[in-house]
Design a protein around this motif. Structure first.
Motif, PDB file in Angstrom:
ATOM      1  N   VAL A 227     -60.665   2.572  33.814  1.00 14.84           N
ATOM      2  CA  VAL A 227     -60.552   1.259  33.185  1.00 14.84           C
ATOM      3  C   VAL A 227     -61.350   0.218  33.977  1.00 14.84           C
ATOM      4  O   VAL A 227     -62.097  -0.596  33.397  1.00 14.84           O
ATOM      5  CB  VAL A 227     -59.068   0.860  33.039  1.00 14.84           C
ATOM      6  CG1 VAL A 227     -58.938  -0.520  32.422  1.00 14.84           C
ATOM      7  CG2 VAL A 227     -58.338   1.891  32.182  1.00 14.84           C
ATOM      8  N   GLY A 228     -61.230   0.250  35.304  1.00 11.31           N
ATOM      9  CA  GLY A 228     -62.008  -0.680  36.126  1.00 11.31           C
ATOM     10  C   GLY A 228     -63.500  -0.449  35.958  1.00 11.31           C
ATOM     11  O   GLY A 228     -64.281  -1.400  35.804  1.00 11.31           O
ATOM     12  N   CYS A 229     -63.918   0.824  35.956  1.00 11.81           N
ATOM     13  CA  CYS A 229     -65.353   1.126  35.846  1.00 11.81           C
ATOM     14  C   CYS A 229     -65.894   0.721  34.473  1.00 11.81           C
ATOM     15  O   CYS A 229     -67.009   0.213  34.358  1.00 11.81           O
ATOM     16  CB  CYS A 229     -65.608   2.601  36.120  1.00 11.81           C
ATOM     17  SG  CYS A 229     -65.341   3.008  37.859  1.00 11.81           S
ATOM     18  N   SER A 230     -65.089   0.945  33.433  1.00  7.33           N
ATOM     19  CA  SER A 230     -65.529   0.555  32.093  1.00  7.33           C
ATOM     20  C   SER A 230     -65.627  -0.970  31.987  1.00  7.33           C
ATOM     21  O   SER A 230     -66.562  -1.505  31.384  1.00  7.33           O
ATOM     22  CB  SER A 230     -64.553   1.100  31.048  1.00  7.33           C
ATOM     23  OG  SER A 230     -64.894   0.646  29.764  1.00  7.33           O
TER      24      SER A 230
ATOM     25  N   GLY B 179     -62.197  -1.400  28.247  1.00  8.96           N
ATOM     26  CA  GLY B 179     -63.109  -2.074  29.168  1.00  8.96           C
ATOM     27  C   GLY B 179     -63.994  -3.074  28.447  1.00  8.96           C
ATOM     28  O   GLY B 179     -64.249  -4.178  28.930  1.00  8.96           O
ATOM     29  N   MET B 180     -64.438  -2.680  27.255  1.00  7.74           N
ATOM     30  CA  MET B 180     -65.251  -3.593  26.448  1.00  7.74           C
ATOM     31  C   MET B 180     -64.449  -4.846  26.094  1.00  7.74           C
ATOM     32  O   MET B 180     -64.898  -5.976  26.259  1.00  7.74           O
ATOM     33  CB  MET B 180     -65.714  -2.855  25.180  1.00  7.74           C
ATOM     34  CG  MET B 180     -66.476  -3.682  24.163  1.00  7.74           C
ATOM     35  SD  MET B 180     -65.438  -4.625  23.037  1.00  7.74           S
ATOM     36  CE  MET B 180     -64.755  -3.312  22.014  1.00  7.74           C
TER      37      MET B 180
ATOM     38  N   ALA C  47     -57.243  -7.048  37.392  1.00  8.49           N
ATOM     39  CA  ALA C  47     -56.422  -5.995  38.013  1.00  8.49           C
ATOM     40  C   ALA C  47     -56.427  -4.748  37.134  1.00  8.49           C
ATOM     41  O   ALA C  47     -55.770  -4.703  36.095  1.00  8.49           O
ATOM     42  CB  ALA C  47     -55.007  -6.508  38.223  1.00  8.49           C
ATOM     43  N   CYS C  48     -57.196  -3.743  37.569  1.00 12.10           N
ATOM     44  CA  CYS C  48     -57.236  -2.441  36.871  1.00 12.10           C
ATOM     45  C   CYS C  48     -56.751  -1.398  37.862  1.00 12.10           C
ATOM     46  O   CYS C  48     -57.436  -0.404  38.123  1.00 12.10           O
ATOM     47  CB  CYS C  48     -58.656  -2.119  36.412  1.00 12.10           C
ATOM     48  SG  CYS C  48     -59.345  -3.346  35.295  1.00 12.10           S
TER      49      CYS C  48
ATOM     50  N   ILE D  96     -56.569  -1.304  17.305  1.00 14.36           N
ATOM     51  CA  ILE D  96     -56.486  -0.386  18.451  1.00 14.36           C
ATOM     52  C   ILE D  96     -57.237   0.903  18.094  1.00 14.36           C
ATOM     53  O   ILE D  96     -57.935   1.480  18.937  1.00 14.36           O
ATOM     54  CB  ILE D  96     -55.013  -0.090  18.835  1.00 14.36           C
ATOM     55  CG1 ILE D  96     -54.236  -1.403  19.040  1.00 14.36           C
ATOM     56  CG2 ILE D  96     -54.948   0.771  20.100  1.00 14.36           C
ATOM     57  CD1 ILE D  96     -54.831  -2.373  20.027  1.00 14.36           C
ATOM     58  N   THR D  97     -57.133   1.322  16.850  1.00 17.41           N
ATOM     59  CA  THR D  97     -57.928   2.472  16.395  1.00 17.41           C
ATOM     60  C   THR D  97     -59.415   2.169  16.540  1.00 17.41           C
ATOM     61  O   THR D  97     -60.203   3.008  16.986  1.00 17.41           O
ATOM     62  CB  THR D  97     -57.584   2.795  14.926  1.00 17.41           C
ATOM     63  OG1 THR D  97     -56.175   3.030  14.843  1.00 17.41           O
ATOM     64  CG2 THR D  97     -58.327   4.013  14.429  1.00 17.41           C
ATOM     65  N   GLN D  98     -59.791   0.944  16.187  1.00 23.25           N
ATOM     66  CA  GLN D  98     -61.195   0.523  16.327  1.00 23.25           C
ATOM     67  C   GLN D  98     -61.636   0.582  17.795  1.00 23.25           C
ATOM     68  O   GLN D  98     -62.752   0.990  18.117  1.00 23.25           O
ATOM     69  CB  GLN D  98     -61.320  -0.903  15.797  1.00 23.25           C
ATOM     70  CG  GLN D  98     -62.740  -1.372  15.575  1.00 23.25           C
ATOM     71  CD  GLN D  98     -62.762  -2.800  15.024  1.00 23.25           C
ATOM     72  OE1 GLN D  98     -61.849  -3.219  14.317  1.00 23.25           O
ATOM     73  NE2 GLN D  98     -63.792  -3.541  15.360  1.00 23.25           N
ATOM     74  N   LEU D  99     -60.747   0.187  18.677  1.00 23.56           N
ATOM     75  CA  LEU D  99     -61.036   0.206  20.116  1.00 23.56           C
ATOM     76  C   LEU D  99     -61.292   1.642  20.588  1.00 23.56           C
ATOM     77  O   LEU D  99     -62.227   1.910  21.345  1.00 23.56           O
ATOM     78  CB  LEU D  99     -59.823  -0.354  20.859  1.00 23.56           C
ATOM     79  CG  LEU D  99     -60.056  -1.110  22.145  1.00 23.56           C
ATOM     80  CD1 LEU D  99     -60.747  -2.420  21.852  1.00 23.56           C
ATOM     81  CD2 LEU D  99     -58.721  -1.396  22.814  1.00 23.56           C
ATOM     82  N   LEU D 100     -60.469   2.572  20.131  1.00 21.12           N
ATOM     83  CA  LEU D 100     -60.642   3.971  20.520  1.00 21.12           C
ATOM     84  C   LEU D 100     -61.900   4.549  19.859  1.00 21.12           C
ATOM     85  O   LEU D 100     -62.604   5.375  20.461  1.00 21.12           O
ATOM     86  CB  LEU D 100     -59.407   4.797  20.143  1.00 21.12           C
ATOM     87  CG  LEU D 100     -58.072   4.326  20.735  1.00 21.12           C
ATOM     88  CD1 LEU D 100     -56.979   5.336  20.474  1.00 21.12           C
ATOM     89  CD2 LEU D 100     -58.157   4.075  22.226  1.00 21.12           C
ATOM     90  N   GLY D 101     -62.198   4.090  18.663  1.00 22.35           N
ATOM     91  CA  GLY D 101     -63.434   4.503  17.994  1.00 22.35           C
ATOM     92  C   GLY D 101     -64.647   4.022  18.780  1.00 22.35           C
ATOM     93  O   GLY D 101     -65.664   4.727  18.882  1.00 22.35           O
TER      94      GLY D 101
END
Ligand SMILES: Cc1cc2nc3c(=O)[nH]c(=O)nc-3n(C[C@H](O)[C@H](O)[C@H](O)COP(=O)(O)OP(=O)(O)OC[C@H]3O[C@@H](n4cnc5c(N)ncnc54)[C@H](O)[C@@H]3O)c2cc1C
Length: 814
Positions: free
Chosen positions: A18-21, A358-359, A203-204, A62-67
């Protein structure tokens, strides 16, 4: 000279996925960003993830986020030159009983609503894709071809490489020891290698986030839990193209790894970890394998994949992962501290979510807002009720254990209850109340008729549930006589100060510059014109407003209002939720009842709609607000909590002859659907403007008052909208619960934002946006021929832009 930085525009704490993204995305937005990792990149939870990447969630965004994660992972290796192990081998989900099959078919429709290709398969077709499984008990399966899997460490290192290529600076073996504040404002972070001046901290820190955030007064409700999966040696027939497999009825999941299988599961009796704090030096560390605890999973898996019986077991991985009380992750700017952002609590889908999260977090930091509405993961869905770690753990254990159980419509959690109670709780319970929970509050959902032997508990089903008839009874009582709702859990704020009117006038889209005693229903908009809050404001006095909003929005709305009070204005916001109980007296006989208990004038002339007065009832000074969310004559009675029982008794004593009865939140839902009232978080939210939602009438464009979001609303009013909220009516046997796909003239144009039943009209009702890139006006909406896809089957429906009940507002204004 050391290359360790002394300043940065933002510091990211934690070098997991998550931090790296977040670093990758923020650097690509042109930010001077530094990522600090206390040990090595991936050394927290990320290195031991299984790596399944699924996309479908119950929320479109949230589905869009995973997509987005999937699209990013698809090209990342090519972009950075660092392998990711990503492959789009598709995802299978099995159904082994009739109710699961209904759930899967409903999920397939949800996928179609969100634009994902999800196919229903016969057991044999599923077996063709996954030959190792036995299918005697399988009723059907769903296949999502764009799901996949990745190597968690590789994909994280690839994101880190991409971040560096975009200018981010990453330092390992650098623990952030503290965050520096000056007069409550972030000024920097202190590390073992020196201090970095920065106004923004992200904070990740995975499972360390709760303790880290606590050091600056920020509450992040997550706890570490043990999660295990087994890795086998090679198994004949396991090919690299094998899809991932989820077998919820057997609580297990699978993926291919080096010719063998990874098999993990969600035990019904999960084990929390590190209850007294995470041990020092915990990195690249696994927990001891717990074979006894895993054995029931293994038994279930053997029934599905007999080849496991003879497969060599390489290892049983036991790793800690952060889980949250509602099973969703935690993203956004902390309400307690400006410029302190959080991305944590990923509930064993951080690899799937990492790219998109991350985006979104990077955009939130850079632009002050997420790219689209992320309410289900917004940190502000929590609040002070989520402060106690023991309570968080209790609820999280339940949420973890339900990961693969059936996701019933309207299902409530059982653990950590009762917590916040209205003074009437015991009385209502004795009267048959069946409670639901929101933000810790116990709220009556419906009332069982105990005298008639009705069972006072929810029995869940995808069909009409056991509360359908009792809710219908309450619904009709509200339309025909009068009912009392205990709405004590409403969030309530006081805005005070000489600039209260000017401040609220800027934040609210409707005109609040009204005389004392006026009630104003208003939205509060973001700069895109999206509806950030939807609430009622009462002008109490020249320099004071009383603001009432939904129970679940207490933290969010308080944060939105307080942070948007223009600098230099003298107006202070206070949360007064706990000071007042609320009894809502609604129905055509409401006035008769109220008149019996007060000497004050409650006639239509003396007490018109959309006004408020203090009236005396049974010795109590009651703040009566003439407003409704159910479409009937009525008053919300706000009173100091200590009077609640007295006023409740007085109302019931007076109301008996008029047929007064108690009613609950599920009746509010069926009543408001019939009346066409919108629900924030479902029908309206930051992605929807007032004009799109049919609420343009509540925006003060005609007044020469500037307000937040005005320019966007004006521009849209001139250009027209490309979606419009409409109401759909289907036959009574059609069960609508939201997310059903809307078809207009055979083309997919949207999906339902909410669904339910109208007991007065005797039909099923849904609300949803009709979308059309070429523009949507009333004629477009009402001219088409409509169908809804429900559990993958199309059913006819009608459409309207007007309320189905009391469109002329005669009953409300009676
Ligand atoms: C057994 C298991 C299986 C899983 N399977 C899957 C799966 O199949 N699919 C999926 O999507 N997800 C899966 N997950 C979940 C996934 O691994 C996590 O959600 C994800 O790795 C979380 O990433 P993170 O960046 O939030 O946390 P982490 O990877 O823990 O990163 C946080 C980092 O912060 C660092 N840190 C903490 N405090 C500080 C400080 N003060 N200063 C500097 N650095 C600090 C830590 O050292 C750590 O490296 C699984 C998890 C487990 C345990």
């Amino acid at each position: 000279m050391s290359d360790f930085p002394t300043t940065a525009k933002a510091v990211i704490v934690g070098g997991g996925i998550v931090g790296c993204s977040t670093a990758y995305h923020l650097a690509r937005l042109g930010w001077d960003v530094v990522l600090l990792e206390r040990k090595k990149l991936t050394s927290g939870t990320t290195f031991h993830a299984a790596g399944l990447v699924g996309q479908l969630r119950s929320n479109a965004n949230i589905t869009q986020l995973l997509g987005y994660s999937v699209r990013l992972y698809d090209t990342l290796e090519q972009e950075t030159g660092q392998a990711t192990g990503w492959k789009m081998n598709g995802g299978l989900r099995l159904a082994c009983n009739a109710e699961r099959w209904t759930e899967v078919r409903r999920q397939a429709t949800t996928a179609h609503s969100f634009g994902l290709d999800m196919q229903l398969l016969t057991p044999k077709e599923a077996q063709d894709l996954w030959p190792l499984m036995q299918i005697d008990d399988v009723m059907g399966a769903a296949f999502l071809p764009t799901d996949g899997q990745a190597n968690p460490s590789d994909i994280t290192l690839s994101l880190a490489k991409g971040a560096r290529q975009a200018g981010a600076r990453i330092f390992e073996d650098t623990k952030v020891l503290s965050v520096e504040l000056e007069k409550g404002v972030i000024t920097g972070v202190v590390t073992g290698k020196g201090r970095i001046e920065t106004p923004v901290v992200i904070a990740c820190c995975g499972q360390w986030t709760r303790a880290f955030a606590k050091s600056v007064g920020v509450n992040v409700p997550l706890v570490p839990m043990q999660h295990q999966y087994m890795v086998t040696e090679r198994i004949a027939g396991v090919t690299p193209s094998l899809p991932t497999l989820r077998d919820p009825d057997r609580l297990t999941y699978y993926k291919e790894e080096v010719g063998g299988l990874v098999m993990g599961g969600y035990e019904p009796n999960p084990k929390p970890w590190a209850v007294d704090g995470i041990p020092q030096g915990f990195h690249y560390t696994l927990l001891d394998s717990d074979f006894d605890h895993f054995e029931p999973m293994m038994e279930l898996a053997l029934g599905r994949v007999p080849a496991l019986e003879t497969a060599g077991i390489k290892t049983l991985v036991n790793g800690p992962e952060s889980f949250t009380p509602d099973g969703n992750f935690i993203l956004g700017e902390a309400p307690e501290l400006r410029n302190f952002f959080v991305g944590a609590g990923f509930n064993a889908f951080g690899i799937a979510a990492g790219g998109g999260a991350g985006m979104a977090l990077a955009e939130w930091v850079a632009k002050g807002e997420p790219p689209f509405d992320l309410w289900p993961v917004d940190i502000r869905r929590f609040g002070r009720p989520h402060f106690d770690s023991d309570w968080i753990r209790t609820r999280t254990v339940e949420a973890y254990g339900k990961h693969y159980t059936m996701a019933w419509p309207s299902e409530e959690h059982d653990s950590g209850r009762p917590c916040r109670r209205s003074p009437l709780y015991e009385t209502l319970k004795a009267g048959g109340a069946v409670f639901g929970e929101k933000l810790g509050w116990e709220r009556p959902n419906w009332y069982a008729d105990l005298a008639e032997g009705e069972e006072a508990r929810d029995i869940y089903t995808f069909d009409r549930p056991n509360w359908h008839a009792p809710v219908g009874r309450e619904h009709r009582a509200c339309r025909e006589a009068a009912v009392l709702f205990d709405q004590t859990s409403f969030a309530k704020f006081a805005l005070k100060g000489p600039d209260a009117e000017a401040a609220l006038g800027w934040i609210a889209a409707n005109d609040v510059a009204r005389p004392a005693g006026a009630l104003v229903y208003t939205q509060m908009l973001n700069d895109r014109g999206g509806i950030q809050c939807d609430l009622t404001c009462l002008r109490v006095a020249e320099n004071e407003y009383y603001i009432v909003t939904g129970t679940g929005f207490a933290t969010h709305d308080f944060d939105w209002i307080s942070r948007n009070i223009p600098a230099g204005m003298n107006a202070q916001l206070f949360d007064v939720t706990s000071a007042y109980a609320v009894l809502s007296l609604m129905g055509p006989r409401a006035r008769d009842i109220l008149q019996k208990v007060t000497r004050d004038d409650v006639s239509n002339e003396g007490f018109p709609f959309a006004t408020a007065r203090t009236i005396g009832i049974a010795g109590c000074p009651v703040n009566a607000l003439r407003v409704t969310y159910v479409g009937e004559l009525g008053w919300e009675l706000h009173l100091p909590v200590e009077y609640a029982a007295t006023v409740y008794e007085a109302l019931h004593a007076a109301g008996a002859e008029f047929g007064l009865s108690n009613a609950g939140y599920r009746a509010i839902e069926t009543l408001r659907l019939e009346k066409g009232y919108r629900a924030w978080g479902a029908d309206i939210g930051p992605d929807h403007t007032p004009d799109e939602a049919g609420l343009g009438w509540a925006v003060k464009l005609k007044k020469n008052i500037d307000f937040k979001g005005r320019a966007a609303v004006e521009a849209q009013r001139a250009a027209g909208v490309s979606k419009r909220l409409a109401t759909f009516v289907a036959a009574p046997e059609v069960i609508l619960s939201g997310r059903e796909t809307i078809y207009r003239n055979g083309e997919r144009v949207g999906y339902l934002s909410s669904g339910g039943f109208g007991h007065t009209i005797g039909k099923s009702i849904g609300m949803g946006y009709v979308r059309h890139a070429g523009g949507v006006d009333a004629a477009f909406v009402t001219s088409g021929s409509y169908e809804l896809e429900v559990a993958t089957e199309r059913v006819p429906c009608s459409v309207t832009l007007a309320p189905l009940y009391d469109a002329g507002m005669e009953r409300v204004r009676a």
